[in-house]
Design a protein around this motif. Structure first.
Motif, PDB file in Angstrom:
ATOM      1  N   ILE A 125      66.900 -17.205   0.317  1.00  0.00           N
ATOM      2  CA  ILE A 125      68.263 -16.785   0.616  1.00  0.00           C
ATOM      3  C   ILE A 125      68.883 -17.639   1.717  1.00  0.00           C
ATOM      4  O   ILE A 125      70.074 -17.966   1.670  1.00  0.00           O
ATOM      5  N   GLU A 126      68.093 -18.048   2.681  1.00  0.00           N
ATOM      6  CA  GLU A 126      68.621 -18.946   3.710  1.00  0.00           C
ATOM      7  C   GLU A 126      69.039 -20.278   3.095  1.00  0.00           C
ATOM      8  O   GLU A 126      70.100 -20.827   3.426  1.00  0.00           O
ATOM      9  N   THR A 177      67.726  -1.877  -0.947  1.00  0.00           N
ATOM     10  CA  THR A 177      68.517  -2.973  -0.383  1.00  0.00           C
ATOM     11  C   THR A 177      68.165  -3.209   1.083  1.00  0.00           C
ATOM     12  O   THR A 177      68.068  -2.266   1.870  1.00  0.00           O
ATOM     13  N   ASP A 178      67.972  -4.456   1.433  1.00  0.00           N
ATOM     14  CA  ASP A 178      67.786  -4.848   2.829  1.00  0.00           C
ATOM     15  C   ASP A 178      69.189  -5.005   3.423  1.00  0.00           C
ATOM     16  O   ASP A 178      69.810  -6.068   3.312  1.00  0.00           O
ATOM     17  N   SER A 209      74.006  -9.680   7.293  1.00  0.00           N
ATOM     18  CA  SER A 209      73.992 -11.031   7.876  1.00  0.00           C
ATOM     19  C   SER A 209      74.664 -12.034   6.948  1.00  0.00           C
ATOM     20  O   SER A 209      75.341 -12.968   7.413  1.00  0.00           O
ATOM     21  N   GLU A 210      74.502 -11.840   5.635  1.00  0.00           N
ATOM     22  CA  GLU A 210      75.171 -12.716   4.678  1.00  0.00           C
ATOM     23  C   GLU A 210      76.683 -12.503   4.711  1.00  0.00           C
ATOM     24  O   GLU A 210      77.458 -13.461   4.636  1.00  0.00           O
ATOM     25  N   SER A 258      72.194 -19.616   1.046  1.00  0.00           N
ATOM     26  CA  SER A 258      73.301 -19.256   1.924  1.00  0.00           C
ATOM     27  C   SER A 258      73.856 -20.460   2.671  1.00  0.00           C
ATOM     28  O   SER A 258      75.061 -20.552   2.927  1.00  0.00           O
ATOM     29  N   GLU A 317      70.233  -5.114   6.463  1.00  0.00           N
ATOM     30  CA  GLU A 317      70.348  -6.089   7.547  1.00  0.00           C
ATOM     31  C   GLU A 317      70.580  -7.491   6.987  1.00  0.00           C
ATOM     32  O   GLU A 317      71.389  -8.263   7.512  1.00  0.00           O
ATOM     33  N   LEU A 318      69.871  -7.808   5.912  1.00  0.00           N
ATOM     34  CA  LEU A 318      70.048  -9.111   5.278  1.00  0.00           C
ATOM     35  C   LEU A 318      71.426  -9.209   4.636  1.00  0.00           C
ATOM     36  O   LEU A 318      72.112 -10.230   4.778  1.00  0.00           O
ATOM     37  N   GLN A 323      70.995  -8.706  -4.411  1.00  0.00           N
ATOM     38  CA  GLN A 323      70.418  -7.367  -4.295  1.00  0.00           C
ATOM     39  C   GLN A 323      71.167  -6.314  -5.113  1.00  0.00           C
ATOM     40  O   GLN A 323      70.833  -5.126  -5.038  1.00  0.00           O
ATOM     41  N   THR A 367      61.772 -14.216   0.174  1.00  0.00           N
ATOM     42  CA  THR A 367      63.178 -13.828   0.262  1.00  0.00           C
ATOM     43  C   THR A 367      63.942 -14.598   1.330  1.00  0.00           C
ATOM     44  O   THR A 367      64.980 -15.212   1.049  1.00  0.00           O
ATOM     45  N   LEU A 368      63.460 -14.564   2.549  1.00  0.00           N
ATOM     46  CA  LEU A 368      64.208 -15.203   3.634  1.00  0.00           C
ATOM     47  C   LEU A 368      64.346 -16.704   3.415  1.00  0.00           C
ATOM     48  O   LEU A 368      65.409 -17.283   3.671  1.00  0.00           O
TER      49      LEU A 368
END
Length: 222
Positions: free
Chosen positions: A135-136, A161-162, A168-169, A139, A164-165, A154, A131-132
């Motif tokens: 998505i990074e 749902t995350d 941040s987006e 993004s 925090e992620l 998500q 995921t990270l």
């Protein structure tokens, strides 16, 4: 004949030029349409796939990419329908390469939103450890459609749902002047707000979102 040849012929045989012009206008004339309504398109697809079950089962990834090379939007929609049906519970780690290619090819909101929610969202449920990284990458891309995907993938995760992620987006893209990004932020927050309205309201009230993002985020909460 192959599946791709057959479905193209079936779409052509059911062409409605006048309705196709309306469909094309709706998508800002980015794509030509055969002018086939959604249910009729799905019926044609169902009939064709029933004939070519084995070919599709063994080569659905290649078939989807073939369909995406044609200009007409119905061919792209058929590709997405096939991909999402056949990929269920069959994701392979390398499938993100094809998914990204589909996101970047013939891109518009109707294809990207479906792929983001179901293809990217499904892939990252199958491989959460990616995921990270994914998505990074999306993004930080200079391509707006990948940015939008990173924000909305998500959708449908609900309580999983995350946040925090997601937050941040939103923070990363909240100053964007792009309509599709502002809308994506509001949409993603609104969806999460259906299960955690307090968190969404607190975030919206404590950050400087664009007016469109804020309006979309809270319109079902207050």
């Amino acid at each position: 004949m192959s599946f791709v040849t057959t479905i193209k012929q079936q779409f052509e045989a059911n062409e409605n030029v006048a309705y196709g012009k309306k469909q094309s206008d709706y998508l800002k004339n980015n794509f030509p349409f055969y002018g086939i309504q959604t249910q009729a398109r799905r019926d044609i697809l169902k009939n064709c796939t029933s004939i070519y079950k084995d070919e599709i089962k063994t080569n659905f990834r290649g078939i989807c990419w073939q369909l995406y090379q044609f200009p007409h939007r119905e061919m792209h929609h058929a590709a997405i329908d096939i991909f999402l049906k056949e990929i269920k519970n069959k994701y392979q780690i390398e499938d993100i390469v094809l998914i990204e290619k589909l996101l970047l090819t013939n891109s518009w909101w109707d294809s990207v939103d479906t792929l983001a929610k179901y293809a990217v969202g499904g892939y990252l449920k199958a491989f959460p450890e990616k995921t990270l990284e994914i998505i990074e990458k999306f993004s930080n891309s200079e391509t707006m459609w990948l940015n939008r995907t990173a924000i909305i993938f998500q959708l449908g995760y609900k309580k999983s749902t995350d946040f925090e992620l997601l937050r941040s987006e939103c923070e990363k893209h909240k100053h964007s002047t792009e309509f599709f990004i502002q809308k994506a932020i509001g949409w993603a927050l609104r969806e999460y707000g259906s299960v955690n309205p307090t968190a969404v309201l607190h975030y919206v009230n404590s950050t400087n979102l664009k007016p469109l993002s804020k309006k979309e985020a809270i319109r079902k909460i207050i």
